[in-house]
Design an enzyme around this catalytic site. Structure first.
Site, mmCIF file in Angstrom:
data_model
loop_
_atom_site.group_PDB
_atom_site.id
_atom_site.type_symbol
_atom_site.label_atom_id
_atom_site.label_comp_id
_atom_site.label_asym_id
_atom_site.label_seq_id
_atom_site.Cartn_x
_atom_site.Cartn_y
_atom_site.Cartn_z
ATOM 1 N N LYS A 166 0.824 -1.168 0.035
ATOM 2 C CA LYS A 166 -0.063 -0.018 -0.102
ATOM 3 C C LYS A 166 0.905 1.425 -0.047
ATOM 4 O O LYS A 166 2.042 1.318 0.520
ATOM 5 C CB LYS A 166 -1.043 -0.199 1.334
ATOM 6 N N ASP A 193 -0.075 0.351 -4.429
ATOM 7 C CA ASP A 193 -1.446 0.506 -4.708
ATOM 8 C C ASP A 193 -1.855 1.707 -3.812
ATOM 9 O O ASP A 193 -1.767 1.623 -2.675
ATOM 10 C CB ASP A 193 -2.230 -0.648 -4.171
ATOM 11 N N GLU A 219 -1.174 1.068 -8.894
ATOM 12 C CA GLU A 219 -2.592 0.778 -9.054
ATOM 13 C C GLU A 219 -3.285 1.764 -8.273
ATOM 14 O O GLU A 219 -2.933 2.445 -7.360
ATOM 15 C CB GLU A 219 -2.673 -0.704 -8.272
ATOM 16 N N GLU A 245 -10.980 -1.780 -10.035
ATOM 17 C CA GLU A 245 -11.504 -2.415 -9.195
ATOM 18 C C GLU A 245 -13.119 -1.512 -8.944
ATOM 19 O O GLU A 245 -14.018 -2.236 -8.017
ATOM 20 C CB GLU A 245 -10.887 -2.755 -8.099
ATOM 21 N N ASP A 268 -13.312 -6.576 -10.962
ATOM 22 C CA ASP A 268 -13.798 -7.341 -9.663
ATOM 23 C C ASP A 268 -14.803 -8.366 -10.227
ATOM 24 O O ASP A 268 -15.639 -7.727 -10.211
ATOM 25 C CB ASP A 268 -14.011 -6.560 -8.507
ATOM 26 N N HIS A 295 -9.149 -7.844 -9.562
ATOM 27 C CA HIS A 295 -8.981 -7.485 -8.406
ATOM 28 C C HIS A 295 -9.840 -8.740 -7.568
ATOM 29 O O HIS A 295 -10.957 -9.111 -7.918
ATOM 30 C CB HIS A 295 -9.695 -6.357 -8.049
ATOM 31 N N GLU A 328 -4.522 -12.255 -7.646
ATOM 32 C CA GLU A 328 -4.231 -11.366 -6.436
ATOM 33 C C GLU A 328 -4.700 -12.000 -5.119
ATOM 34 O O GLU A 328 -5.728 -12.931 -5.385
ATOM 35 C CB GLU A 328 -5.196 -10.082 -6.337
HETATM 36 CA CA CA Z 1 -6.264 -2.354 -5.091
#
Ligand code: CA
Length: 387
Positions: A166, A193, A219, A245, A268, A295, A328
Site C-alpha cells: 500500500k 497501490d 494501482e 476495481e 472485480d 481484483h 491477487e
Molecule cells: Ca487495490
C-alpha cells in the site's frame, strides 16, 4: 431443472488487529454470499464484493426473477437481472448482487455438466497461476517501515513470486516504505497501490520518485472518476498503470479502455457483473491489447471464480512461451477466507493450480458458515418440491 431456492448469508469476522489503507481502516471482515439450490438438489455458491448488507438486499430484490427458471440458461438470466437493475443502478452495488447470483449459476451449471467453470468459459489456456501477495497495509506502529520490510521478507520466504504494498499515506512516507520493502525483497516483483489517494500532480510526483525502485505497476493512483487523469499519468511515467476495481459492466470498462487509461485492467468479478460480464470485459480488453489481472478480495468463492476466469484468459499478445498469469491473493487477516471453503488453497513452488473438479471446485464448510453467519434470508419456489 428449476431454481428452487435462493439464500443469502452475511458472514462476519472481527479482526484481532485492525489495519488501514489510504481510505479507511478495517476491524471487521463482512461479506455477503449466496447459495442457489435447484429442484433436483444441485447447489451453487456466489459472492458479492462491496457493502454486504446492501448486496443482500439487492439479491432479495432480484430473486423473484430467478425462482422457477432454468439455471443452465445463465446468460439469459443475467440479461433479465441486468434489465431489472438498469433504470435504477447502472453501476454499483446492485451490480454486485447480480455478480453474486451469476457466479452461483455458473457453479450450478458446471456441476450439472460435470465440468469446471474454466472449461465452460471456453477452456483452460493454463493449468496454474502465480498468486501475488496483497498485504503490507498500514498499522499504528512506531516502526512501520521496519514492520513492512519484515512482512515483505516473510512473503518471499513463503514462496511468493510477487508482492503488492500500500501507498497513499504521504509521498514522503510512501517512498520511505518502498525503499525499505525493496531492500528487504531483492529483485522480487513489487507493485504499489494508492487506492486513489492522490491528485494527478501528487501521483506523478510519487511515480517519478518510485521509478528507480523497479515497480511492476502503480494501482489506482488517482480517483476512478478521472479517466483523463489516468491517461495523463500513464503518458508521463514508465511505471505501468493499473486500475478498474471500482468500475462496473462492459460499458464502464469501455470508458477506461477507449481513454487509454490502463496497462493492466483489474475488474472485480464479484462486483463488475459476475463471470458472464467478466468474459465480455476480457473480450473488450483484448481489442485494446490490455492485460487483465482481476481484483480479488473476500472468500474462497471469489478466489475460485477468479482462478477459473484467469485460466481462460487469452495472453496479450500470444506467443510460444507466454508469461505466467497473476492472481491477487489477499494475505491480510480473514478467518472467513481461510475456513469457509474446502479444499484449502495450496501454493506449490509459487503457483496455485486451476481446480479441475466440476463447477467452482469448492465445497462450503457448513460449520464455518454457521460460525461466521450473522444473518440468513431465503426465498423458496412454492411451485416446486420443497428441499
Ligand atoms: Ca487495490
Amino acid at each position: 431443472m428449476k431454481i428452487a431456492q435462493v439464500e443469502t448469508y452475511i458472514l462476519s469476522h472481527h479482526l484481532n488487529g485492525s489495519f488501514f489503507f489510504s481510505q479507511w481502516s478495517y476491524s471487521e471482515r463482512r461479506i455477503c454470499i449466496v447459495k442457489i439450490t435447484t429442484d433436483d438438489g444441485l447447489v451453487g455458491w456466489g459472492e458479492g464484493y462491496g457493502p454486504a448488507d446492501i448486496i443482500q438486499s439487492g439479491i432479495k430484490h432480484l430473486t423473484p426473477n430467478l425462482i422457477g427458471k432454468n439455471p443452465i440458461q445463465n446468460e439469459t438470466l443475467w440479461f433479465d437481472l441486468y434489465r431489472k437493475s438498469l433504470d435504477f443502478a447502472r453501476r454499483g452495488v446492485l451490480t454486485a448482487s447480480i455478480s453474486a447470483l451469476d457466479i452461483a449459476l455458473w457453479d450450478i451449471k458446471g456441476k450439472y455438466l460435470n465440468l469446471p467453470v474454466s472449461v465452460l468459459l471456453g477452456g483452460q489456456l493454463r493449468k496454474r497461476v502465480v498468486p501475488y501477495a496483497t498485504g503490507l497495509y498500514f498499522s499504528k506502529e512506531n516502526c512501520l517501515p521496519k514492520r513492512l520490510a519484515e512482512e515483505a521478507r516473510d512473503y518471499v520466504k513463503q514462496g511468493f513470486r510477487a508482492i503488492k504494498m500500500k501507498v497513499g499515506l504521504s509521498i514522503e512516507k510512501d517512498i520511505q516504505h518502498i525503499k525499505h520493502v525493496r531492500n528487504a525483497i531483492g529483485d522480487t516483483p513489487l507493485m504499489i497501490d494508492a487506492n486513489h489517494a492522490y491528485s494527478l500532480r501528487e501521483a506523478l510526483q510519487l511515480a517519478k520518485m518510485a521509478e528507480p525502485y523497479n515497480i511492476s505497476w502503480f494501482e489506482e493512483p488517482v480517483s476512478p472518476e478521472y479517466y483523463h487523469q489516468y491517461k495523463q499519468l500513464r503518458e508521463k511515467t514508465s511505471i505501468p498503470i493499473a486500475g478498474g476495481e471500482c468500475e462496473y459492466l462492459r460499458f464502464g470498462f469501455y470508458e477506461l479502455l477507449k481513454n487509454n487509461c490502463l496497462d493492466i485492467l483489474q475488474l472485480d468479478i464479484c462486483a463488475s457483473g459476475g463471470l458472464t460480464e467478466a468474459k465480455r470485459i476480457a473480450t473488450l480488453a483484448s481489442t485494446f491489447g490490455v492485460e487483465i489481472v482481476p481484483h480479488t478480495w473476500g472468500t474462497g468463492i471469489a478466489f475460485h471464480a477468479a482462478l477459473h476466469f484467469i485460466a481462460n484468459l487469452e495472453p496479450t499478445p500470444g506467443r510460444l512461451y507466454p508469461p505466467d498469469f497473476y492472481i491477487e491473493y489477499d494475505r491480510t487477516e480473514n478467518a472467513i477466507r481461510e475456513q469457509l471453503t474446502r479444499p484449502s488453497l495450496l501454493m506449490e513452488n509459487g503457483y496455485i493450480n486451476i481446480p479441475q473438479s466440476p463447477g467452482l471446485g469448492i465445497e462450503v464448510n457448513e460449520k464455518a458458515l454457521h460460525e461466521f453467519r450473522v444473518t440468513h434470508t431465503s426465498k423458496v419456489y412454492k411451485g416446486s418440491k420443497q428441499i
